[in-house]
Design a protein around this motif. Structure first.
Motif, PDB file in Angstrom:
ATOM      1  N   THR A 265       0.852  -1.190   0.000  1.00  0.00           N
ATOM      2  CA  THR A 265       0.000   0.000   0.000  1.00  0.00           C
ATOM      3  C   THR A 265       0.887   1.238   0.000  1.00  0.00           C
ATOM      4  O   THR A 265       1.845   1.312   0.770  1.00  0.00           O
ATOM      5  CB  THR A 265      -0.906   0.023   1.239  1.00  0.00           C
ATOM      6  N   ALA A 266       0.574   2.202  -0.843  1.00  0.00           N
ATOM      7  CA  ALA A 266       1.255   3.496  -0.813  1.00  0.00           C
ATOM      8  C   ALA A 266       0.328   4.514  -0.171  1.00  0.00           C
ATOM      9  O   ALA A 266      -0.851   4.601  -0.522  1.00  0.00           O
ATOM     10  CB  ALA A 266       1.632   3.940  -2.222  1.00  0.00           C
ATOM     11  N   THR A 267       0.849   5.291   0.788  1.00  0.00           N
ATOM     12  CA  THR A 267       0.033   6.307   1.441  1.00  0.00           C
ATOM     13  C   THR A 267       0.766   7.641   1.464  1.00  0.00           C
ATOM     14  O   THR A 267       1.961   7.709   1.761  1.00  0.00           O
ATOM     15  CB  THR A 267      -0.367   5.921   2.868  1.00  0.00           C
ATOM     16  N   PHE A 268       0.028   8.698   1.123  1.00  0.00           N
ATOM     17  CA  PHE A 268       0.512  10.065   1.196  1.00  0.00           C
ATOM     18  C   PHE A 268      -0.082  10.772   2.410  1.00  0.00           C
ATOM     19  O   PHE A 268      -0.024  12.006   2.494  1.00  0.00           O
ATOM     20  CB  PHE A 268       0.161  10.805  -0.087  1.00  0.00           C
ATOM     21  N   MET A 269      -0.621  10.000   3.337  1.00  0.00           N
ATOM     22  CA  MET A 269      -1.142  10.538   4.588  1.00  0.00           C
ATOM     23  C   MET A 269      -0.054  11.363   5.282  1.00  0.00           C
ATOM     24  O   MET A 269       1.124  11.001   5.279  1.00  0.00           O
ATOM     25  CB  MET A 269      -1.574   9.362   5.467  1.00  0.00           C
ATOM     26  N   ALA A 270      -0.426  12.482   5.885  1.00  0.00           N
ATOM     27  CA  ALA A 270       0.575  13.395   6.443  1.00  0.00           C
ATOM     28  C   ALA A 270       1.395  12.752   7.551  1.00  0.00           C
ATOM     29  O   ALA A 270       2.613  12.938   7.626  1.00  0.00           O
ATOM     30  CB  ALA A 270      -0.108  14.655   6.965  1.00  0.00           C
ATOM     31  N   LYS A 271       0.762  11.981   8.427  1.00  0.00           N
ATOM     32  CA  LYS A 271       1.474  11.404   9.573  1.00  0.00           C
ATOM     33  C   LYS A 271       0.932  10.006   9.856  1.00  0.00           C
ATOM     34  O   LYS A 271       0.166   9.787  10.794  1.00  0.00           O
ATOM     35  CB  LYS A 271       1.291  12.310  10.797  1.00  0.00           C
ATOM     36  N   PRO A 272       1.329   9.001   9.066  1.00  0.00           N
ATOM     37  CA  PRO A 272       0.804   7.656   9.290  1.00  0.00           C
ATOM     38  C   PRO A 272       1.389   6.966  10.517  1.00  0.00           C
ATOM     39  O   PRO A 272       0.764   6.061  11.069  1.00  0.00           O
ATOM     40  CB  PRO A 272       1.180   6.915   8.006  1.00  0.00           C
ATOM     41  N   TYR A 273       2.592   7.374  10.939  1.00  0.00           N
ATOM     42  CA  TYR A 273       3.241   6.772  12.114  1.00  0.00           C
ATOM     43  C   TYR A 273       3.552   7.867  13.119  1.00  0.00           C
ATOM     44  O   TYR A 273       4.195   8.869  12.779  1.00  0.00           O
ATOM     45  CB  TYR A 273       4.547   6.078  11.711  1.00  0.00           C
TER      46      TYR A 273
ATOM     47  N   ASP B   8       5.653   7.919  15.505  1.00  0.00           N
ATOM     48  CA  ASP B   8       7.057   8.036  15.889  1.00  0.00           C
ATOM     49  C   ASP B   8       7.991   8.178  14.693  1.00  0.00           C
ATOM     50  O   ASP B   8       9.211   8.014  14.833  1.00  0.00           O
ATOM     51  CB  ASP B   8       7.474   6.817  16.720  1.00  0.00           C
ATOM     52  N   GLN B   9       7.445   8.477  13.512  1.00  0.00           N
ATOM     53  CA  GLN B   9       8.275   8.651  12.325  1.00  0.00           C
ATOM     54  C   GLN B   9       7.950   9.984  11.654  1.00  0.00           C
ATOM     55  O   GLN B   9       6.935  10.613  11.941  1.00  0.00           O
ATOM     56  CB  GLN B   9       8.044   7.499  11.329  1.00  0.00           C
ATOM     57  N   ALA B  10       8.820  10.386  10.755  1.00  0.00           N
ATOM     58  CA  ALA B  10       8.611  11.642  10.028  1.00  0.00           C
ATOM     59  C   ALA B  10       7.328  11.585   9.209  1.00  0.00           C
ATOM     60  O   ALA B  10       6.914  10.517   8.749  1.00  0.00           O
ATOM     61  CB  ALA B  10       9.806  11.913   9.112  1.00  0.00           C
ATOM     62  N   GLY B  11       6.705  12.741   9.025  1.00  0.00           N
ATOM     63  CA  GLY B  11       5.509  12.819   8.198  1.00  0.00           C
ATOM     64  C   GLY B  11       5.854  12.965   6.725  1.00  0.00           C
ATOM     65  O   GLY B  11       7.022  13.081   6.339  1.00  0.00           O
ATOM     66  N   ASN B  12       4.823  12.954   5.902  1.00  0.00           N
ATOM     67  CA  ASN B  12       4.976  13.107   4.458  1.00  0.00           C
ATOM     68  C   ASN B  12       4.718  14.558   4.059  1.00  0.00           C
ATOM     69  O   ASN B  12       3.656  15.100   4.341  1.00  0.00           O
ATOM     70  CB  ASN B  12       3.993  12.198   3.711  1.00  0.00           C
ATOM     71  N   GLY B  13       5.682  15.153   3.376  1.00  0.00           N
ATOM     72  CA  GLY B  13       5.561  16.542   2.961  1.00  0.00           C
ATOM     73  C   GLY B  13       5.356  16.697   1.464  1.00  0.00           C
ATOM     74  O   GLY B  13       5.623  15.783   0.678  1.00  0.00           O
ATOM     75  N   LEU B  14       4.859  17.859   1.084  1.00  0.00           N
ATOM     76  CA  LEU B  14       4.771  18.302  -0.307  1.00  0.00           C
ATOM     77  C   LEU B  14       5.543  19.609  -0.399  1.00  0.00           C
ATOM     78  O   LEU B  14       5.109  20.628   0.131  1.00  0.00           O
ATOM     79  CB  LEU B  14       3.306  18.507  -0.724  1.00  0.00           C
ATOM     80  N   HIS B  15       6.699  19.562  -1.041  1.00  0.00           N
ATOM     81  CA  HIS B  15       7.548  20.748  -1.148  1.00  0.00           C
ATOM     82  C   HIS B  15       7.374  21.372  -2.531  1.00  0.00           C
ATOM     83  O   HIS B  15       7.342  20.662  -3.545  1.00  0.00           O
ATOM     84  CB  HIS B  15       9.011  20.392  -0.911  1.00  0.00           C
ATOM     85  N   ILE B  16       7.273  22.699  -2.562  1.00  0.00           N
ATOM     86  CA  ILE B  16       7.010  23.447  -3.791  1.00  0.00           C
ATOM     87  C   ILE B  16       8.199  24.355  -4.089  1.00  0.00           C
ATOM     88  O   ILE B  16       8.567  25.193  -3.260  1.00  0.00           O
ATOM     89  CB  ILE B  16       5.748  24.320  -3.656  1.00  0.00           C
ATOM     90  N   HIS B  17       8.802  24.207  -5.260  1.00  0.00           N
ATOM     91  CA  HIS B  17       9.864  25.106  -5.715  1.00  0.00           C
ATOM     92  C   HIS B  17       9.253  26.092  -6.710  1.00  0.00           C
ATOM     93  O   HIS B  17       8.604  25.680  -7.683  1.00  0.00           O
ATOM     94  CB  HIS B  17      10.989  24.327  -6.384  1.00  0.00           C
ATOM     95  N   VAL B  18       9.477  27.383  -6.488  1.00  0.00           N
ATOM     96  CA  VAL B  18       8.855  28.413  -7.324  1.00  0.00           C
ATOM     97  C   VAL B  18       9.883  29.463  -7.741  1.00  0.00           C
ATOM     98  O   VAL B  18      10.622  29.987  -6.904  1.00  0.00           O
ATOM     99  CB  VAL B  18       7.706  29.125  -6.584  1.00  0.00           C
ATOM    100  N   SER B  19       9.912  29.743  -9.034  1.00  0.00           N
ATOM    101  CA  SER B  19      10.575  30.936  -9.552  1.00  0.00           C
ATOM    102  C   SER B  19       9.603  31.623 -10.506  1.00  0.00           C
ATOM    103  O   SER B  19       8.575  31.049 -10.869  1.00  0.00           O
ATOM    104  CB  SER B  19      11.884  30.582 -10.256  1.00  0.00           C
TER     105      SER B  19
END
Length: 459
Positions: free
Chosen positions: A250-258, A260-271
């Motif tokens: 299973t793939a999950t993009f949930m922000a904080k599935p665990y 005690d582990q790091a969450g999942n981020g969406l980083h945006i690069h803009v120029s």
């Protein structure tokens, strides 16, 4: 409807079906405010007619909570008769579905009123409105998105379990950031996903093992069309989820599935480019950071609190914001510093940009981009000074300014703010707020096992 659009779209579709004669059904993909695709399946013949006629879909489908339910109060359900709008195919998005047993095609659609105007609650149309405001002032965004996700074993508990390597080899313990063995353990999922994205013309160019067990990031190359960049992010999530499922994970993009582990981020690069294609953020002379880039960062700081309801759209999203947990806590900025919210990456001056590191991977990429670009434009228009950049640990340097830590606090900032309301539109802000508060109420209506453990006997 534009005659060339009809003719070019139908010609594109005819070529596709000639190359894929086994396909008789097409899935229409419409993003809702959660960043989840909704839609329907239609026959090939009905789809071909849609270029001239469109396909009816209710506008209320854009305004559902994460469970797919329509909250009361949006004005788009019972009080309006749940009326239809018109969905139109988006050129260049017709592709074969790369997973599952059924031969299917898929195409992204955008929603319009019956009179042909863009439907206000379609997230693509919200983003387009902000892009148009930038264009009117001679600014044209170049953006790139980075999405983190976890792979987890398929199981019936409803809880994510870190997966064993697909090849049966030994799974390493602990944090393995940028580990190559971790990528090799799941290369069938990761490489199949990147190959399929590239086949669809989506510039997935980098795979990175992240901080958590089974956590990865796939980076999308920069493009000069923010709408296309958000389309790519939506398709990345769909492709990764589908291919992972075919490989029994299973793939999950949930922000904080665990917890005690790091969450999942969406980083945006803009120029930003000018009309001649020059990067207006590039420093001049002895500048380390250009004044325009500083102004853009100042605008992102000014709009961050009232944008948090978009960047962190559900109750789980706020579990990601913890000290030293790879999620920024304050609207600070810095040079080549991953502990801040707004990072100016090192590199060639021609590639000068800001990396916005606040949003979770669970957020709607169209709405995130709309808020980020709104902040950039607001900063340029008002020449906002961001102050001095942070050096060292940004988690410990916030001057008392901490981003909203709960969904209700974020929604209060969202509805009371002036910047986001100006760019996203009064009506959209109101209906988004109704949907999110309804989901919040439903979420907290359920008593959790933790509450039983803590309070059942103690109070």
């Amino acid at each position: 409807m534009n005659k060339s659009f009809v003719e070019d779209g139908r010609a594109e579709a005819q070529r596709f079906f000639e190359a894929n004669p086994d396909i008789e059904l097409v899935e229409l993909l419409l993003p809702d405010i959660n960043g989840v695709f909704r839609g329907k399946r239609v026959t090939k013949n009905k789809f071909l007619k849609s270029y001239a006629e469109g396909i009816n879909m209710p506008g209320s489908v854009c305004l559902v909570d994460i469970t797919g339910d329509n909250p009361e109060g949006t004005g788009l359900l019972w009080s309006s008769g749940d009326r239809d709008n018109v969905a139109k195919p988006i050129p260049g998005t017709l592709h074969r579905v790369p997973y599952g047993e059924q031969a299917l095609a898929q195409v992204m659609v955008s929603l319009y009123d019956l009179d042909g105007n863009p439907f206000f609650a379609d997230p693509r149309n919200v983003l387009q409105g902000v892009v148009d405001r930038l264009a009117a002032d001679g600014y044209f965004p170049t953006v790139a998105l980075e999405l983190e996700f976890y792979l987890a074993d398929q199981n019936e508990t409803g809880r994510p379990i870190p997966p064993a390597p697909l090849d049966g080899s030994y799974a390493s313990d602990g944090i393995q950031v940028y580990g190559l063995q971790e990528i090799e353990n799941f290369d069938r999922v990761l490489h199949d996903s990147v190959s399929e994205l590239n086949r669809q013309g989506i510039p997935a160019d980098t795979i990175v093992a992240e901080a958590g067990p089974g956590q990865f990031e796939i980076n999308l190359g920069h493009v000069n069309d923010p709408m296309q960049a958000a389309d790519h992010a939506m398709q990345l999530k769909r492709v990764v989820k589908g291919i992972a499922w075919d490989h029994k994970v299973t793939a999950t993009f949930m922000a904080k599935p665990y917890s005690d582990q790091a969450g999942n981020g969406l980083h945006i690069h803009v120029s930003l480019r000018d009309a001649e294609g020059n990067n207006v953020f590039s420093p001049k002379g002895d500048e380390e950071v250009s004044d325009l880039l500083k102004n853009a960062i100042g605008g992102l700081q000014a709009s961050m609190f009232e944008s948090m309801a978009i960047f962190a759209p559900n109750p789980n999203s706020y579990r990601r914001f913890q000290n030293k947990a790879y999620a920024p806590m304050s609207p600070n900025w810095g040079l080549n510093n991953r502990t801040v919210a707004l990072r100016v990456p090192a590199g060639n001056a021609n590639a000068a940009r800001v990396e916005h590191r606040v949003s979770g991977a669970d957020a709607n990429p169209y709405l995130v981009l709309a808020c980020v670009l709104a902040g950039v434009h607001h900063g340029l228009k008002n020449r906002i000074d961001p102050g001095e950049p942070v050096e060292g640990n940004g988690y410990e340097q916030h001057n008392g300014r901490i981003v909203p830590r709960s969904m209700i606090s974020a929604l209060d900032h969202f509805t009371n703010g002036k910047i986001v309301r100006e760019y996203l539109g009064e009506q959209f802000v109101e209906v988004f707020d109704v949907c999110r508060r309804a989901e919040y109420d439903e979420f907290f209506a359920e008593v959790t096992p933790l509450e039983h453990r803590w309070y059942l006997d103690a109070v």
